[in-house]
Design an enzyme around this catalytic site. Structure first.
Site, PDB file in Angstrom:
ATOM      1  N   LYS A 148      -2.819   6.849   0.900  1.00 32.08           N
ATOM      2  CA  LYS A 148      -2.659   7.115   2.340  1.00 32.08           C
ATOM      3  C   LYS A 148      -1.677   8.276   2.526  1.00 32.08           C
ATOM      4  CE  LYS A 148      -2.354   4.500   6.619  1.00 32.08           C
ATOM      5  NZ  LYS A 148      -3.464   5.150   7.297  1.00 32.08           N
ATOM      6  N   ARG A 199       0.837  -1.210   0.000  1.00 31.92           N
ATOM      7  CA  ARG A 199       0.000   0.000   0.000  1.00 31.92           C
ATOM      8  C   ARG A 199       0.870   1.258   0.000  1.00 31.92           C
ATOM      9  NH1 ARG A 199      -4.429   0.321   4.625  1.00 31.92           N
ATOM     10  NH2 ARG A 199      -2.627   0.845   5.909  1.00 31.92           N
TER      11      ARG A 199
HETATM   12  C1  LIG Z   1      -8.899   6.309   6.332  1.00 29.74           C
HETATM   13  C2  LIG Z   1      -8.550   4.930   6.799  1.00 29.74           C
HETATM   14  N1  LIG Z   1      -9.370   3.909   6.498  1.00 29.74           N
HETATM   15  C3  LIG Z   1      -9.090   2.649   6.912  1.00 29.74           C
HETATM   16  C4  LIG Z   1      -7.952   2.358   7.651  1.00 29.74           C
HETATM   17  C5  LIG Z   1      -7.685   0.948   8.091  1.00 29.74           C
HETATM   18  O1  LIG Z   1      -6.516   0.441   7.482  1.00 29.74           O
HETATM   19  P1  LIG Z   1      -5.610  -0.652   8.180  1.00 29.74           P
HETATM   20  O2  LIG Z   1      -6.462  -1.843   8.421  1.00 29.74           O
HETATM   21  O3  LIG Z   1      -4.536  -0.928   7.197  1.00 29.74           O
HETATM   22  O4  LIG Z   1      -5.118  -0.083   9.463  1.00 29.74           O
HETATM   23  C6  LIG Z   1      -7.072   3.397   7.975  1.00 29.74           C
HETATM   24  C7  LIG Z   1      -5.856   3.141   8.741  1.00 29.74           C
HETATM   25  O5  LIG Z   1      -4.807   3.104   8.206  1.00 29.74           O
HETATM   26  C8  LIG Z   1      -7.369   4.711   7.539  1.00 29.74           C
HETATM   27  O6  LIG Z   1      -6.559   5.731   7.843  1.00 29.74           O
END
Ligand SMILES: Cc1ncc(COP(=O)(O)O)c(C=O)c1O
Length: 329
Positions: free
Chosen positions: A181, A84
C-alpha cells in the site's frame, strides 16, 4: 500565476504562514488533527499540516500509508491495518519510526486530540527528507504522519440503487506493487477518472491472465448463481482488511441459506460476469452492490440480498464487535 519572474516575492516565515492559511481559506478542509514525527507533535490548524518538499515520499513516491475507520469513538480493526502497514514498510524498504506499540499510541493519541468520534484515520510512513536523489538521503529519519478526517463519503444511491462500473483500460499494477500500500496510486487515480469521464461510478482491473483484480481503492467480490461468495486471491491485489473480515463473517449467512459457501480463488472474467451479485468492499464503502458492469446488468440489475446482509454484518462488527479500541478523549 505571475509570469514575470522579477516580480516574484521572497517570502519570510510570517508571509509563508499567511499564504498557507489563504490556501486553506480558498479550499476549506475538514482535517481535525495531524501528527508529524518531524514536528514532534500534533497540529489542529490545517494550514500547519505540511511536510518538507524534499521528503522522499513527496518527490519520489517512496512512502506507504493505511487507513482505519473511526466509529462512534472507537478505532475499528486497527491491528489488521497495522499488520498491513508493517508488511508494506518491509516491501518498500522503509524503516518503521518506532515500535508497533508506539505507533498505536500515536494513532490513538492523535485521534483523541482531534475530538472526532466518526471518520477515518490515515497514517503514512516516509523515508524522510534530506536530498532530491533517488535513494533516500544518508542519515534521513523516517517520517510518520497521522491525519484524522471525516473519511470518504459515497452517495446513498450506491447502496439503494447500486453502482455502475467499467473494465478499466489501464493496466493492473504488477503484483508486488499491488500488494504493497504505497503512495503510488497513479493507475488507481487514472482508473477512477476514466470511469467518471464515462459517467460511471468506478473501474475494475483485470489481470494479464483474464482474472478479476480489484477496483480503484476497494476490493470486488461476487455471488455465483448457486450462492457461493467468491473473492479473488490476494496474491496480486491489495489485501483489503474489510474484505478479509467480510470473508470471516460471511459463513454466518450459510445458516439462513443466503450463501452456500465462501471461496477465495482466481475468478475468470466470464465467470464473474455471470454472477448473481457483484460487491464493492473497503473500509470507507464497507459493502455496496454493483449492478452494472460494462453496460451489462449483474444478475437482475438490482442490489441483491447478500450485499445487504454483508453490509449489515460489517456495520454490526464496526459497532459492537471485538475489534474495537475505545479512544481516550
Ligand atoms: C487498491 C485498494 N484495494 C482495496 C482496498 C480496500 O482495503 P480496506 O478494506 O483495507 O480499506 C483499498 C483501500 O485501502 C485499496 O486502496
Amino acid at each position: 500565476m505571475s509570469t514575470t519572474t522579477s516580480r516574484l516575492p521572497i517570502l519570510d516565515a510570517d508571509a509563508t504562514l499567511r499564504a498557507l492559511r489563504d490556501l486553506r481559506a480558498k479550499q476549506p478542509v475538514k482535517y481535525s488533527a495531524f501528527y508529524s514525527s518531524q514536528l514532534g507533535g500534533i497540529v489542529t490548524d490545517p494550514a500547519l499540516m505540511v511536510i518538507p518538499f524534499d521528503d522522499h515520499m513527496v518527490h519520489r513516491g517512496h512512502g506507504i500509508f493505511d487507513t482505519a475507520g473511526l466509529v462512534d469513538g472507537k478505532v475499528y480493526d486497527l491491528e489488521a491495518h497495522l499488520d498491513r502497514f508493517a508488511r508494506s514498510a518491509e516491501l518498500s524498504k522503509l524503516r518503521l519510526p518506532g515500535s508497533r506499540a508506539e505507533m498505536r499510541d500515536i494513532i490513538i493519541g492523535t485521534t483523541a486530540a482531534s475530538g472526532r468520534r466518526d471518520g477515518a484515520i490515515r497514517y503514512w510512513l516516509s523515508s524522510g527528507p534530506g536530498s532530491l536523489e533517488l535513494s533516500p538521503a544518508p542519515g534521513s529519519e523516517p517520517g510518520f504522519f497521522v491525519m484524522i478526517f471525516p473519511g470518504l463519503v459515497y452517495p446513498e444511491r450506491w447502496y439503494t440503487e447500486g453502482l455502475r462500473v467499467m473494465t478499466t483500460t489501464f493496466p493492473i499494477k504488477p503484483a508486488l506493487y499491488a500488494i504493497t500500500k504505497t503512495t503510488n496510486y497513479l493507475p488507481n487515480v487514472l482508473m477512477q477518472l476514466e470511469a467518471k469521464e464515462a459517467g460511471l461510478d468506478n473501474g475494475v482491473f483485470i489481470d494479464a491472465n483474464g482474472h478479476v483484480g480489484e477496483s480503484s481503492n476497494m476490493n470486488v467480490a461476487f455471488v455465483t448463481g448457486d450462492g457461493v461468495l467468491r473473492h479473488p486471491r490476494f496474491d496480486h491485489i491489495l489485501s483489503g482488511c474489510t474484505a478479509r473480515r467480510m470473508l470471516e463473517l460471511a459463513p454466518a449467512l450459510q445458516a439462513s441459506g443466503l450463501l452456500q459457501g465462501v471461496e477465495v480463488c482466481d475468478i475468470p472474467v466470464a465467470d464473474a460476469r455471470a454472477a448473481r451479485e457483484m460487491l464493492l468492499i473497503g473500509s470507507s464503502v464497507k459493502v455496496a452492490p454493483i449492478v452494472q458492469w460494462d453496460g451489462q446488468p449483474i444478475g437482475d440489475g438490482k442490489p441483491g440480498p447478500v450485499a445487504k446482509a454483508l453490509l449489515d454484518l460489517i456495520e454490526q462488527d464496526m459497532r459492537t464487535g471485538d475489534r474495537l479500541i475505545p479512544v481516550p478523549y
